[in-house]
Design an enzyme around this catalytic site. Structure first.
Site, PDB file in Angstrom:
ATOM      1  CG  ASP A  83      -0.297   0.133   2.527  1.00 61.31           C
ATOM      2  OD1 ASP A  83       0.932   0.367   2.567  1.00 61.31           O
ATOM      3  OD2 ASP A  83      -0.989   0.012   3.547  1.00 61.31           O
ATOM      4  CG  ASP A 103      -5.309   7.024  -1.420  1.00 59.10           C
ATOM      5  OD1 ASP A 103      -4.321   6.695  -0.742  1.00 59.10           O
ATOM      6  OD2 ASP A 103      -6.408   6.442  -1.315  1.00 59.10           O
ATOM      7  CD  GLN A 112      -9.936   7.648  -1.305  1.00 61.74           C
ATOM      8  OE1 GLN A 112     -11.019   7.796  -0.721  1.00 61.74           O
ATOM      9  NE2 GLN A 112      -9.051   6.745  -0.908  1.00 61.74           N
ATOM     10  N   GLY A 126     -11.333   4.247   0.503  1.00 64.28           N
ATOM     11  CA  GLY A 126     -12.170   5.075   1.355  1.00 64.28           C
ATOM     12  C   GLY A 126     -13.416   4.400   1.880  1.00 64.28           C
ATOM     13  CG  ASP A 164      -6.272  -4.934   1.892  1.00 61.53           C
ATOM     14  OD1 ASP A 164      -5.854  -4.577   3.012  1.00 61.53           O
ATOM     15  OD2 ASP A 164      -6.855  -4.152   1.107  1.00 61.53           O
ATOM     16  CB  CYS A 168     -13.088 -26.303   7.801  1.00 58.53           C
ATOM     17  SG  CYS A 168     -11.529 -25.501   7.348  1.00 58.53           S
ATOM     18  CB  CYS A 206      -7.923 -25.784   7.248  1.00 56.81           C
ATOM     19  SG  CYS A 206      -8.367 -25.593   8.992  1.00 56.81           S
ATOM     20  CB  CYS A 249     -10.920 -28.166  10.665  1.00 63.81           C
ATOM     21  SG  CYS A 249     -11.443 -26.462  11.018  1.00 63.81           S
ATOM     22  CG  HIS A 260     -10.115 -22.191  10.891  1.00 65.77           C
ATOM     23  ND1 HIS A 260     -10.756 -23.207  10.205  1.00 65.77           N
ATOM     24  CD2 HIS A 260     -11.092 -21.282  11.208  1.00 65.77           C
ATOM     25  CE1 HIS A 260     -12.041 -22.937  10.121  1.00 65.77           C
ATOM     26  NE2 HIS A 260     -12.279 -21.782  10.724  1.00 65.77           N
TER      27      HIS A 260
END
Length: 374
Positions: free
Chosen positions: A91, A145, A188, A215, A265, A303, A305, A308, A333
């Site tokens: 970022d 920004d 924005q 924003g 994200d 799940c 994973c 789990c 997880h």
């Protein structure tokens, strides 16, 4: 341009695409875990590969403070420094205008921060932000920004939008690695449709490799949130990736993807893990709760994973109250859950957004739910 974006399938406004970056070929829609200072807390890079992570997000502001972009550059870039073979996005540092506003002074020149490390002033200009990101070496870098909370109204929103457009030209001019790194612009304009439209058109004129919608996720209503996303995705180019910044609630991601967004994200999955909370299709599961003490079930029976498959709620309950391993297992997880685009209950605001997206899910909607529920 070191980016190729190919739409592979569509359903009305939603699309699945292949995003080819210098370090990895990604499949979208995708979620990017946040590694503020070059690490996803509690997880090794091979674990992130194991659960299917394609892009990690790094924070320019924090990396510039520590360990410094100069050191990262000397070490061969952030990919090599943290041993991450796949794609990376940094970022611009602009979000810290909101999150560290008490430490910041915003002018046309840039943003002056008071360092939380040593208290010294640090000027972050559009040029300096790009120079730092050029040294860090991520596949995607973000333009600086002028960020304001969506709950703010009045002339400050317009000022920030026009400053964002002026700053994008300074970012483009400062970018010294356009054949290796992709510079994304950020839309924005707060909740004002007119300002958002001006900003979209201004950025599209610059013909950037990709575009972000910024924003949002700052306290606005869900109804306002999805309408801004719908407006921006409809106006942004079809052949470029669209990134909704700071969005991490599973339902929000599903809605934005239906509206034509591709990338997201948020710190939410890992931050909530450190507080002992797991993400499950029904919502959240608080592993610190006394009821978990003798619960022999996995976090989520559906799940696949590693956590789990191998551990019970009772075991993780014991860890989260005493040992760092608990938050590590929950982070694993939660990120696995996010990277698989899970299903959950559907409140009314989602049905309204899906109607605009051309998807009928009225039979799934739970109109009794809060309009702003996550």
């Amino acid at each position: 341009m070191p980016l190729r974006f190919e739409v592979l399938a569509r359903y009305n406004r939603a699309r699945a695409a292949q995003l080819t970056l210098p370090h990895f070929v990604c499949q979208t829609p995708l979620f990017m875990p946040v590694g503020t200072q070059g690490t996803i807390k509690g997880l090794a890079t091979d674990q992130l590969e194991e659960i299917g992570c394609q892009i990690i997000l790094g924070n320019t502001y924090h990396l510039a403070l520590r360990p410094t972009s100069e050191l990262i550059d000397d070490m061969g870039g952030l990919h090599k420094f943290m041993n991450w073979p796949r794609a990376m996005l940094t970022d611009s540092g602009g979000f810290q205008m909101v999150s560290l506003l008490h430490l910041a002074d915003i002018t046309e020149k840039g943003v002056t921060f008071q360092s939380p490390v040593d208290g010294k002033p640090m000027l972050l200009t559009p040029e300096e932000s790009i120079q730092i990101q050029n040294r860090i070496g991520a596949d995607i870098i973000m333009a600086l920004d002028d960020v304001v909370k969506t709950t703010i109204t009045g002339p400050r929103i317009e000022e920030a939008m026009y400053r964002t457009l002026r700053w994008i030209d300074r970012c483009i001019a400062a970018h010294t690695r356009p054949n290796e790194q992709n510079l994304f612009g950020i839309v924005q304009g707060g909740l004002d449709p007119v300002l958002r439209d001006i900003c979209v058109r201004g950025l599209v004129e610059r013909n950037l490799p990709g575009y972000a919608i910024g924003g949002l996720a700052g306290g606005e209503s869900k109804d306002s949130f999805w309408r801004v996303v719908a407006q921006c995705t409809a106006a942004l180019p079809e052949d470029k990736p669209r990134y909704v910044m700071g969005v991490g609630y599973p339902l929000d991601i599903v809605v934005c993807s239906a509206l034509g967004a591709d990338m997201y994200d948020c710190v939410y999955p890992t931050r909530t893990a450190r507080f002992g909370t797991a993400l499950i299709p029904e919502g959240v599961l608080k592993l610190k709760h006394k009821a978990m003490t003798e619960d022999t079930r996995p976090i989520d029976p559906t799940c696949a994973c590693m956590v789990c498959k191998k551990y019970t709620r009772a075991y993780i309950h014991c860890l989260v109250t005493k040992d760092a391993m608990g938050s590590q297992l929950l982070s694993y997880h939660n990120l696995y859950y996010m990277l698989k685009f899970p299903k959950g209950d559907v409140p009314e605001w989602v049905c309204n957004a899906m109607e605009v997206a051309g998807i009928d899910i009225s039979s799934c909607c739970t109109f009794s739910s809060s309009k702003d529920s996550d």
